[in-house]
Design an enzyme around this catalytic site. Structure first.
Site, PDB file in Angstrom:
ATOM      1  N   LYS A  16       0.837  -1.216   0.000  1.00  0.00           N
ATOM      2  CA  LYS A  16       0.000   0.000   0.000  1.00  0.00           C
ATOM      3  C   LYS A  16       0.866   1.259   0.000  1.00  0.00           C
ATOM      4  CE  LYS A  16      -2.152  -1.120   3.832  1.00  0.00           C
ATOM      5  NZ  LYS A  16      -1.485  -2.403   4.115  1.00  0.00           N
ATOM      6  N   ARG A  89     -10.257  -0.162   8.236  1.00  0.00           N
ATOM      7  CA  ARG A  89      -9.775  -1.540   8.333  1.00  0.00           C
ATOM      8  C   ARG A  89     -10.784  -2.464   8.953  1.00  0.00           C
ATOM      9  NH1 ARG A  89      -4.129  -0.474   8.676  1.00  0.00           N
ATOM     10  NH2 ARG A  89      -2.939  -2.289   9.196  1.00  0.00           N
ATOM     11  N   ARG A 123      12.268  -5.225   5.252  1.00  0.00           N
ATOM     12  CA  ARG A 123      11.812  -3.822   5.181  1.00  0.00           C
ATOM     13  C   ARG A 123      12.574  -2.942   6.170  1.00  0.00           C
ATOM     14  NH1 ARG A 123       5.647  -2.073   5.499  1.00  0.00           N
ATOM     15  NH2 ARG A 123       5.612  -3.394   7.357  1.00  0.00           N
ATOM     16  N   ARG A 156      10.655  -1.892  11.612  1.00  0.00           N
ATOM     17  CA  ARG A 156       9.442  -1.685  12.399  1.00  0.00           C
ATOM     18  C   ARG A 156       9.321  -2.773  13.454  1.00  0.00           C
ATOM     19  NH1 ARG A 156       4.541  -0.265   8.303  1.00  0.00           N
ATOM     20  NH2 ARG A 156       3.472  -1.626   9.775  1.00  0.00           N
ATOM     21  N   ARG A 167      -0.666  -9.840  12.518  1.00  0.00           N
ATOM     22  CA  ARG A 167      -1.258  -8.799  11.657  1.00  0.00           C
ATOM     23  C   ARG A 167      -1.986  -9.441  10.477  1.00  0.00           C
ATOM     24  NH1 ARG A 167       3.909  -5.895  10.249  1.00  0.00           N
ATOM     25  NH2 ARG A 167       2.649  -4.533   8.950  1.00  0.00           N
TER      26      ARG A 167
HETATM   27  P1  G5P Z   1      -0.035   0.172   8.839  1.00  0.00           P
HETATM   28  O1  G5P Z   1       1.115   1.068   8.907  1.00  0.00           O
HETATM   29  O2  G5P Z   1      -1.233   0.572   8.081  1.00  0.00           O
HETATM   30  P2  G5P Z   1      -0.043  -2.356   7.487  1.00  0.00           P
HETATM   31  O3  G5P Z   1       0.264  -3.523   8.345  1.00  0.00           O
HETATM   32  O4  G5P Z   1      -1.412  -2.291   6.980  1.00  0.00           O
HETATM   33  O5  G5P Z   1       0.531  -1.201   8.355  1.00  0.00           O
HETATM   34  P3  G5P Z   1       2.237  -2.026   6.005  1.00  0.00           P
HETATM   35  O6  G5P Z   1       3.001  -3.009   6.855  1.00  0.00           O
HETATM   36  O7  G5P Z   1       2.553  -0.587   6.144  1.00  0.00           O
HETATM   37  O8  G5P Z   1       0.744  -2.275   6.177  1.00  0.00           O
HETATM   38  P4  G5P Z   1       2.143  -1.815   3.148  1.00  0.00           P
HETATM   39  O9  G5P Z   1       2.126  -0.342   3.268  1.00  0.00           O
HETATM   40  O10 G5P Z   1       0.966  -2.482   2.547  1.00  0.00           O
HETATM   41  O11 G5P Z   1       2.458  -2.532   4.529  1.00  0.00           O
HETATM   42  O12 G5P Z   1       3.404  -2.306   2.344  1.00  0.00           O
HETATM   43  P5  G5P Z   1       4.757  -1.519   1.920  1.00  0.00           P
HETATM   44  O13 G5P Z   1       5.404  -0.896   3.096  1.00  0.00           O
HETATM   45  O14 G5P Z   1       4.523  -0.703   0.714  1.00  0.00           O
HETATM   46  O15 G5P Z   1       5.612  -2.783   1.445  1.00  0.00           O
HETATM   47  C1  G5P Z   1       6.085  -3.708   2.382  1.00  0.00           C
HETATM   48  C2  G5P Z   1       7.579  -3.967   2.125  1.00  0.00           C
HETATM   49  O16 G5P Z   1       7.701  -4.663   0.885  1.00  0.00           O
HETATM   50  C3  G5P Z   1       8.433  -2.701   1.966  1.00  0.00           C
HETATM   51  O17 G5P Z   1       9.718  -2.942   2.479  1.00  0.00           O
HETATM   52  C4  G5P Z   1       8.506  -2.492   0.437  1.00  0.00           C
HETATM   53  O18 G5P Z   1       9.671  -1.794   0.049  1.00  0.00           O
HETATM   54  C5  G5P Z   1       8.515  -3.939  -0.022  1.00  0.00           C
HETATM   55  N1  G5P Z   1       7.951  -4.183  -1.346  1.00  0.00           N
HETATM   56  C6  G5P Z   1       6.875  -3.591  -1.931  1.00  0.00           C
HETATM   57  N2  G5P Z   1       6.659  -4.120  -3.139  1.00  0.00           N
HETATM   58  C7  G5P Z   1       7.606  -5.085  -3.314  1.00  0.00           C
HETATM   59  C8  G5P Z   1       7.908  -5.992  -4.382  1.00  0.00           C
HETATM   60  O19 G5P Z   1       7.243  -6.022  -5.414  1.00  0.00           O
HETATM   61  N3  G5P Z   1       8.953  -6.837  -4.176  1.00  0.00           N
HETATM   62  C9  G5P Z   1       9.702  -6.831  -3.028  1.00  0.00           C
HETATM   63  N4  G5P Z   1      10.717  -7.671  -2.897  1.00  0.00           N
HETATM   64  N5  G5P Z   1       9.444  -5.978  -2.006  1.00  0.00           N
HETATM   65  C10 G5P Z   1       8.421  -5.116  -2.163  1.00  0.00           C
HETATM   66  O20 G5P Z   1      -0.552  -0.183  10.315  1.00  0.00           O
HETATM   67  C11 G5P Z   1       0.347  -0.504  11.340  1.00  0.00           C
HETATM   68  C12 G5P Z   1      -0.409  -0.705  12.627  1.00  0.00           C
HETATM   69  O21 G5P Z   1      -1.059   0.515  13.000  1.00  0.00           O
HETATM   70  C13 G5P Z   1      -2.342   0.257  13.568  1.00  0.00           C
HETATM   71  C14 G5P Z   1      -2.411  -1.256  13.754  1.00  0.00           C
HETATM   72  O22 G5P Z   1      -1.855  -1.584  15.004  1.00  0.00           O
HETATM   73  C15 G5P Z   1      -1.516  -1.751  12.599  1.00  0.00           C
HETATM   74  O23 G5P Z   1      -1.036  -3.052  12.816  1.00  0.00           O
HETATM   75  N6  G5P Z   1      -3.381   0.786  12.677  1.00  0.00           N
HETATM   76  C16 G5P Z   1      -4.697   0.673  12.864  1.00  0.00           C
HETATM   77  N7  G5P Z   1      -5.438   0.063  13.831  1.00  0.00           N
HETATM   78  C17 G5P Z   1      -6.773   0.102  13.704  1.00  0.00           C
HETATM   79  N8  G5P Z   1      -7.416   0.692  12.664  1.00  0.00           N
HETATM   80  C18 G5P Z   1      -6.719   1.310  11.677  1.00  0.00           C
HETATM   81  N9  G5P Z   1      -7.377   1.887  10.646  1.00  0.00           N
HETATM   82  C19 G5P Z   1      -5.312   1.320  11.750  1.00  0.00           C
HETATM   83  N10 G5P Z   1      -4.349   1.830  10.946  1.00  0.00           N
HETATM   84  C20 G5P Z   1      -3.180   1.495  11.528  1.00  0.00           C
HETATM   85 MG    MG Z   2       2.238   1.027   4.908  1.00  0.00          MG
END
Ligand code: G5P
Ligand code: MG
Length: 215
Positions: A16, A89, A123, A156, A167
């Site tokens: 995302k 979410r 990451r 993280r 998660r």
């Molecule tokens: P977040 O911050 O919203 P998540 O868990 O939903 O966290 P996250 O982990 O931030 O999502 P993302 O943004 O979907 O993941 O993914 P990203 O960071 O872009 O990519 C992940 C990794 O893969 C990175 O290192 C990137 O460089 C790599 N990557 C991407 N594409 C590729 C690819 O094609 N190949 C490879 N090799 N690598 C790749 O929420 C965190 C916490 O906050 C709270 C909760 O506690 C949650 O757990 N929270 C909420 N709680 C309740 N309600 C809500 N609405 C909440 N929002 C946050």
């Molecule tokens: Mg994110």
């Protein structure tokens, strides 16, 4: 063009943040990440940060009321088009949001869980800005340092394997009702792939019809 009120959905680590970054580089839209807002509050030890820190570090969802208030306050600041990442979410969050805004587009990312588990091990993030790196995919220019500020990158707390599993389980429980809610409104578009490049190839031409391109 009317202002776009959009959401990017997807499991933790589905890309995302990565895809949002490409969207804001190519189109005139503001990226609002609930996780980035929470992490910056935790890092700055604000009252909100103290309230949410144990939830975030253990991979549990922050209570709906806390998130709803936080995001409603955030959204009042923006008159331009926006893209919400990480919120809503849960079904109650989606319902709350839909009470006050007409969501025009929901981008739903689908990436296999085994691919995600692998990625999250490598990451690294720049906490103050939310910039994200991945060893072997988008490496920082200097290992361990942010490209723009040269400040230290960190891993993280919630990317530890046991927390990642929590998660993903939480996502598996909560995501479907949210997806169905927006599908019923006719605004959901799903993009599937094993890499962000593969998803972007399909998403970019689609967005060219929906968003204003940057000059
Ligand atoms: P977040 O911050 O919203 P998540 O868990 O939903 O966290 P996250 O982990 O931030 O999502 P993302 O943004 O979907 O993941 O993914 P990203 O960071 O872009 O990519 C992940 C990794 O893969 C990175 O290192 C990137 O460089 C790599 N990557 C991407 N594409 C590729 C690819 O094609 N190949 C490879 N090799 N690598 C790749 O929420 C965190 C916490 O906050 C709270 C909760 O506690 C949650 O757990 N929270 C909420 N709680 C309740 N309600 C809500 N609405 C909440 N929002 C946050
Ligand atoms: Mg994110």
């Amino acid at each position: 063009m009317n202002h776009v009120r959009s959401i990017i959905l997807g499991a933790p680590g589905s890309g995302k943040g990565t895809i949002s970054d490409r969207i804001i580089k190519n189109f005139v839209i503001k990226h609002i990440s609930s996780g980035d807002i929470l992490r910056s509050n935790i890092a700055n030890k604000t009252d909100l940060g103290k309230t949410v820190s144990s939830y975030v570090s253990s991979g549990m969802l922050v209570p709906d009321e806390v998130m709803n208030t936080l995001i409603q306050n955030e959204l009042t600041q923006y008159k331009e088009s926006w893209l919400l990442d990480g919120y809503p979410r849960t079904l109650p969050q989606a319902q709350k949001l839909a009470e006050s805004v007409d969501i025009t587009l929901v981008i739903n990312l689908v990436v296999p869980f085994n691919v995600i588990i692998d990625r999250l091990k490598s990451r690294w993030i720049h906490e103050p800005s939310g910039r994200v790196y991945n060893i072997g995919f988008n490496d920082p220019k200097v290992p361990g340092l942010d490209d723009i500020t040269n400040e230290k990158l960190v891993q993280r707390e919630d990317d530890k394997p046991a927390v990642v599993q929590n998660r993903l389980n939480t996502y598996a429980t909560n995501a479907n009702p949210v997806i169905e809610f927006f599908k019923a409104k006719g605004v959901l578009e799903t993009f599937q792939g094993e890499s962000s490049n593969e998803i972007w190839k399909k998403l970019y031409p689609f967005l060219c019809h929906k968003l204003e391109k940057r000059a």
